[in-house]
Design a protein around this motif. Structure first.
Motif, PDB file in Angstrom:
ATOM      1  N   ASN A   3     -27.491 -19.075 -21.993  1.00  0.00           N
ATOM      2  CA  ASN A   3     -27.489 -17.630 -22.117  1.00  0.00           C
ATOM      3  C   ASN A   3     -27.259 -16.924 -20.779  1.00  0.00           C
ATOM      4  O   ASN A   3     -27.939 -17.212 -19.802  1.00  0.00           O
ATOM      5  CB  ASN A   3     -28.834 -17.191 -22.722  1.00  0.00           C
ATOM      6  N   ARG A   4     -26.279 -16.032 -20.746  1.00  0.00           N
ATOM      7  CA  ARG A   4     -25.970 -15.183 -19.592  1.00  0.00           C
ATOM      8  C   ARG A   4     -25.854 -15.992 -18.291  1.00  0.00           C
ATOM      9  O   ARG A   4     -26.282 -15.564 -17.215  1.00  0.00           O
ATOM     10  CB  ARG A   4     -27.029 -14.074 -19.442  1.00  0.00           C
ATOM     11  N   ILE A   5     -25.233 -17.156 -18.393  1.00  0.00           N
ATOM     12  CA  ILE A   5     -25.269 -18.097 -17.288  1.00  0.00           C
ATOM     13  C   ILE A   5     -24.487 -17.605 -16.068  1.00  0.00           C
ATOM     14  O   ILE A   5     -24.913 -17.818 -14.930  1.00  0.00           O
ATOM     15  CB  ILE A   5     -24.780 -19.490 -17.757  1.00  0.00           C
ATOM     16  N   VAL A   6     -23.357 -16.945 -16.283  1.00  0.00           N
ATOM     17  CA  VAL A   6     -22.574 -16.455 -15.143  1.00  0.00           C
ATOM     18  C   VAL A   6     -23.374 -15.428 -14.357  1.00  0.00           C
ATOM     19  O   VAL A   6     -23.465 -15.488 -13.119  1.00  0.00           O
ATOM     20  CB  VAL A   6     -21.234 -15.852 -15.605  1.00  0.00           C
ATOM     21  N   ARG A   7     -23.970 -14.500 -15.050  1.00  0.00           N
ATOM     22  CA  ARG A   7     -24.756 -13.461 -14.381  1.00  0.00           C
ATOM     23  C   ARG A   7     -25.950 -14.058 -13.631  1.00  0.00           C
ATOM     24  O   ARG A   7     -26.267 -13.649 -12.516  1.00  0.00           O
ATOM     25  CB  ARG A   7     -25.241 -12.423 -15.406  1.00  0.00           C
ATOM     26  N   ARG A   8     -26.593 -15.035 -14.250  1.00  0.00           N
ATOM     27  CA  ARG A   8     -27.766 -15.635 -13.603  1.00  0.00           C
ATOM     28  C   ARG A   8     -27.360 -16.472 -12.385  1.00  0.00           C
ATOM     29  O   ARG A   8     -28.055 -16.490 -11.376  1.00  0.00           O
ATOM     30  CB  ARG A   8     -28.545 -16.471 -14.612  1.00  0.00           C
ATOM     31  N   MET A   9     -26.230 -17.159 -12.490  1.00  0.00           N
ATOM     32  CA  MET A   9     -25.757 -17.946 -11.352  1.00  0.00           C
ATOM     33  C   MET A   9     -25.417 -17.058 -10.163  1.00  0.00           C
ATOM     34  O   MET A   9     -25.815 -17.347  -9.024  1.00  0.00           O
ATOM     35  CB  MET A   9     -24.526 -18.765 -11.755  1.00  0.00           C
ATOM     36  N   MET A  10     -24.685 -15.997 -10.415  1.00  0.00           N
ATOM     37  CA  MET A  10     -24.266 -15.133  -9.312  1.00  0.00           C
ATOM     38  C   MET A  10     -25.462 -14.394  -8.710  1.00  0.00           C
ATOM     39  O   MET A  10     -25.529 -14.186  -7.489  1.00  0.00           O
ATOM     40  CB  MET A  10     -23.196 -14.152  -9.783  1.00  0.00           C
ATOM     41  N   ALA A  11     -26.412 -14.010  -9.554  1.00  0.00           N
ATOM     42  CA  ALA A  11     -27.618 -13.363  -9.024  1.00  0.00           C
ATOM     43  C   ALA A  11     -28.401 -14.338  -8.148  1.00  0.00           C
ATOM     44  O   ALA A  11     -28.955 -13.962  -7.105  1.00  0.00           O
ATOM     45  CB  ALA A  11     -28.486 -12.853 -10.170  1.00  0.00           C
ATOM     46  N   ALA A  12     -28.410 -15.616  -8.540  1.00  0.00           N
ATOM     47  CA  ALA A  12     -29.166 -16.618  -7.800  1.00  0.00           C
ATOM     48  C   ALA A  12     -28.602 -16.856  -6.396  1.00  0.00           C
ATOM     49  O   ALA A  12     -29.337 -17.252  -5.484  1.00  0.00           O
ATOM     50  CB  ALA A  12     -29.199 -17.928  -8.582  1.00  0.00           C
ATOM     51  N   VAL A  13     -27.297 -16.613  -6.225  1.00  0.00           N
ATOM     52  CA  VAL A  13     -26.702 -16.793  -4.895  1.00  0.00           C
ATOM     53  C   VAL A  13     -26.557 -15.461  -4.156  1.00  0.00           C
ATOM     54  O   VAL A  13     -25.863 -15.365  -3.145  1.00  0.00           O
ATOM     55  CB  VAL A  13     -25.329 -17.508  -4.983  1.00  0.00           C
ATOM     56  N   GLY A  14     -27.232 -14.431  -4.701  1.00  0.00           N
ATOM     57  CA  GLY A  14     -27.298 -13.159  -3.996  1.00  0.00           C
ATOM     58  C   GLY A  14     -26.164 -12.192  -4.240  1.00  0.00           C
ATOM     59  O   GLY A  14     -25.978 -11.253  -3.459  1.00  0.00           O
ATOM     60  N   HIS A  15     -25.421 -12.393  -5.340  1.00  0.00           N
ATOM     61  CA  HIS A  15     -24.287 -11.511  -5.625  1.00  0.00           C
ATOM     62  C   HIS A  15     -24.317 -11.092  -7.098  1.00  0.00           C
ATOM     63  O   HIS A  15     -23.608 -11.661  -7.935  1.00  0.00           O
ATOM     64  CB  HIS A  15     -22.962 -12.206  -5.303  1.00  0.00           C
ATOM     65  N   PRO A  16     -25.129 -10.090  -7.441  1.00  0.00           N
ATOM     66  CA  PRO A  16     -25.235  -9.649  -8.838  1.00  0.00           C
ATOM     67  C   PRO A  16     -23.885  -9.213  -9.413  1.00  0.00           C
ATOM     68  O   PRO A  16     -23.071  -8.599  -8.724  1.00  0.00           O
ATOM     69  CB  PRO A  16     -26.203  -8.468  -8.763  1.00  0.00           C
ATOM     70  N   VAL A  17     -23.659  -9.541 -10.677  1.00  0.00           N
ATOM     71  CA  VAL A  17     -22.420  -9.186 -11.369  1.00  0.00           C
ATOM     72  C   VAL A  17     -22.432  -7.713 -11.757  1.00  0.00           C
ATOM     73  O   VAL A  17     -23.420  -7.218 -12.312  1.00  0.00           O
ATOM     74  CB  VAL A  17     -22.231 -10.057 -12.630  1.00  0.00           C
ATOM     75  N   THR A  18     -21.334  -7.018 -11.480  1.00  0.00           N
ATOM     76  CA  THR A  18     -21.184  -5.636 -11.924  1.00  0.00           C
ATOM     77  C   THR A  18     -20.194  -5.518 -13.077  1.00  0.00           C
ATOM     78  O   THR A  18     -20.301  -4.610 -13.893  1.00  0.00           O
ATOM     79  CB  THR A  18     -20.728  -4.735 -10.763  1.00  0.00           C
ATOM     80  N   GLU A  19     -19.219  -6.437 -13.142  1.00  0.00           N
ATOM     81  CA  GLU A  19     -18.271  -6.481 -14.258  1.00  0.00           C
ATOM     82  C   GLU A  19     -17.941  -7.940 -14.536  1.00  0.00           C
ATOM     83  O   GLU A  19     -17.861  -8.752 -13.618  1.00  0.00           O
ATOM     84  CB  GLU A  19     -16.971  -5.726 -13.932  1.00  0.00           C
ATOM     85  N   LEU A  20     -17.755  -8.255 -15.835  1.00  0.00           N
ATOM     86  CA  LEU A  20     -17.482  -9.644 -16.203  1.00  0.00           C
ATOM     87  C   LEU A  20     -16.504  -9.688 -17.371  1.00  0.00           C
ATOM     88  O   LEU A  20     -16.683  -8.990 -18.377  1.00  0.00           O
ATOM     89  CB  LEU A  20     -18.778 -10.357 -16.581  1.00  0.00           C
ATOM     90  N   VAL A  21     -15.467 -10.526 -17.237  1.00  0.00           N
ATOM     91  CA  VAL A  21     -14.485 -10.689 -18.313  1.00  0.00           C
ATOM     92  C   VAL A  21     -14.203 -12.179 -18.507  1.00  0.00           C
ATOM     93  O   VAL A  21     -14.118 -12.937 -17.538  1.00  0.00           O
ATOM     94  CB  VAL A  21     -13.169  -9.929 -18.006  1.00  0.00           C
ATOM     95  N   ARG A  22     -14.119 -12.601 -19.772  1.00  0.00           N
ATOM     96  CA  ARG A  22     -13.727 -13.982 -20.065  1.00  0.00           C
ATOM     97  C   ARG A  22     -12.216 -14.011 -20.271  1.00  0.00           C
ATOM     98  O   ARG A  22     -11.689 -13.350 -21.162  1.00  0.00           O
ATOM     99  CB  ARG A  22     -14.448 -14.505 -21.309  1.00  0.00           C
ATOM    100  N   ARG A  23     -11.533 -14.797 -19.450  1.00  0.00           N
ATOM    101  CA  ARG A  23     -10.076 -14.859 -19.489  1.00  0.00           C
ATOM    102  C   ARG A  23      -9.560 -16.025 -20.328  1.00  0.00           C
ATOM    103  O   ARG A  23      -8.458 -15.943 -20.884  1.00  0.00           O
ATOM    104  CB  ARG A  23      -9.519 -15.001 -18.067  1.00  0.00           C
ATOM    105  N   GLN A  24     -10.335 -17.103 -20.413  1.00  0.00           N
ATOM    106  CA  GLN A  24      -9.878 -18.280 -21.147  1.00  0.00           C
ATOM    107  C   GLN A  24     -11.018 -18.857 -21.979  1.00  0.00           C
ATOM    108  O   GLN A  24     -12.184 -18.765 -21.594  1.00  0.00           O
ATOM    109  CB  GLN A  24      -9.352 -19.362 -20.195  1.00  0.00           C
ATOM    110  N   PHE A  25     -10.640 -19.435 -23.095  1.00  0.00           N
ATOM    111  CA  PHE A  25     -11.585 -20.126 -23.968  1.00  0.00           C
ATOM    112  C   PHE A  25     -10.891 -21.401 -24.425  1.00  0.00           C
ATOM    113  O   PHE A  25      -9.955 -21.348 -25.230  1.00  0.00           O
ATOM    114  CB  PHE A  25     -11.956 -19.254 -25.163  1.00  0.00           C
ATOM    115  N   GLY A  26     -11.315 -22.554 -23.886  1.00  0.00           N
ATOM    116  CA  GLY A  26     -10.620 -23.791 -24.217  1.00  0.00           C
ATOM    117  C   GLY A  26      -9.147 -23.677 -23.850  1.00  0.00           C
ATOM    118  O   GLY A  26      -8.795 -23.301 -22.733  1.00  0.00           O
ATOM    119  N   PRO A  27      -8.243 -23.950 -24.807  1.00  0.00           N
ATOM    120  CA  PRO A  27      -6.810 -23.880 -24.521  1.00  0.00           C
ATOM    121  C   PRO A  27      -6.220 -22.471 -24.609  1.00  0.00           C
ATOM    122  O   PRO A  27      -5.026 -22.285 -24.360  1.00  0.00           O
ATOM    123  CB  PRO A  27      -6.199 -24.766 -25.617  1.00  0.00           C
ATOM    124  N   LEU A  28      -7.043 -21.496 -24.961  1.00  0.00           N
ATOM    125  CA  LEU A  28      -6.539 -20.132 -25.186  1.00  0.00           C
ATOM    126  C   LEU A  28      -6.652 -19.281 -23.923  1.00  0.00           C
ATOM    127  O   LEU A  28      -7.660 -19.329 -23.221  1.00  0.00           O
ATOM    128  CB  LEU A  28      -7.314 -19.456 -26.316  1.00  0.00           C
TER     129      LEU A  28
END
Length: 264
Positions: free
Chosen positions: A193-218
């Motif tokens: 759950n919310r792994i990208v946001r939690r990862m970036m917050a953990a390294v000191g760079h909170p997410v302000t915008e997030l977009v998924r560009r790829q899903f598997g082969p798509l």
């Protein structure tokens, strides 16, 4: 697979599915490039049941069930990944109105995350691709606070410790760093759950915008925010191939529990 009088000739099934003309389909069969239920078939007289048998050409799945629909949505922020939201927030129903089939989403994106979401009426595919044990790869672009360094990128791929256990990006790269923010591309197969946001917050760079560009082969490509389109034949084949591989994996002992609560 049926070889007798019942069923439909394999070359006709391939032609009807848009793989190639009848003549070229016959050539594909003779060359040993067609499999039915995982077994190579080279006999032109072979007959199959399109409703039951699984066919692939050169290792890519062929869609035989024309009742199944596969749609890509570039989900806007503010829309929840649900067909009906109990709290009255904007949901996905508006994006499925052009299709007579009852479509539903594969996995989820948080309301404040935009990007690629698959809508389908193929329940088996939806289950496999959203399944955390299968770990389909997703690519995100995150705009974060602060200037991200090469050391931080290395930390993301090396791995960090979160409250629910360690996590590492499959790939990470810095796309831009200017002013007081940075753009980071992260490739992950985690369904936490919310792994990208939690990862970036953990390294000191909170997410302000997030977009998924790829899903598997798509790939999202140039699809505008808030727009939908049907997957191409090539995209459907790639997605079905992935789904069948995942189905085989779960059949051979992968943990079927859990759900992709979405990794943004």
């Amino acid at each position: 697979m049926e070889q007798g009088a019942e069923g439909i000739r394999l070359q006709k099934v391939l032609a009807n599915a848009g793989v190639a003309s009848r003549r070229v389909s016959e050539q594909l069969i003779v060359e040993g490039r067609v499999r039915v239920n995982g077994t190579v078939v080279t006999e032109l007289g072979s007959r199959i049941d399109p409703e039951k048998d699984l066919v692939d050409v050169d290792g890519t799945a062929v869609q035989l069930d024309t009742t199944k629909r596969y749609v890509m949505l570039n989900k806007p922020t503010g829309v929840v990944s649900s067909m009906k939201d109990d709290r009255g927030r904007p949901d996905l129903r508006r994006y499925t109105q052009d299709w007579p089939e009852r479509l539903y989403n594969v996995g989820r994106l948080d309301a404040d995350t935009s990007g690629l979401l698959v809508l389908t009426n193929d329940g088996e595919l939806a289950h496999v691709l959203a399944h955390p044990s299968f770990g389909v790869t997703k690519v995100y672009i995150a705009k974060v606070d602060g200037r991200v360094t090469a050391q931080t990128i290395a930390t993301l791929t090396r791995g960090i410790e979160l409250e629910d256990g360690p996590i590492q990006a499959d790939k990470a790269r810095l796309l831009d760093s200017s002013g007081g923010s940075s753009l980071v591309e992260l490739t992950l197969h985690s369904g936490r759950n919310r792994i990208v946001r939690r990862m970036m917050a953990a390294v000191g760079h909170p997410v302000t915008e997030l977009v998924r560009r790829q899903f598997g082969p798509l790939h999202l490509g140039t699809l505008p925010v808030g727009k939908v389109r049907e997957l191409t034949k090539v995209e459907r084949g790639a997605l079905l191939t992935l789904s069948r591989q995942g189905s085989d994996q779960t059949d051979t002992g992968a943990d079927p529990s859990g759900e992709d609560r979405e990794n943004s």
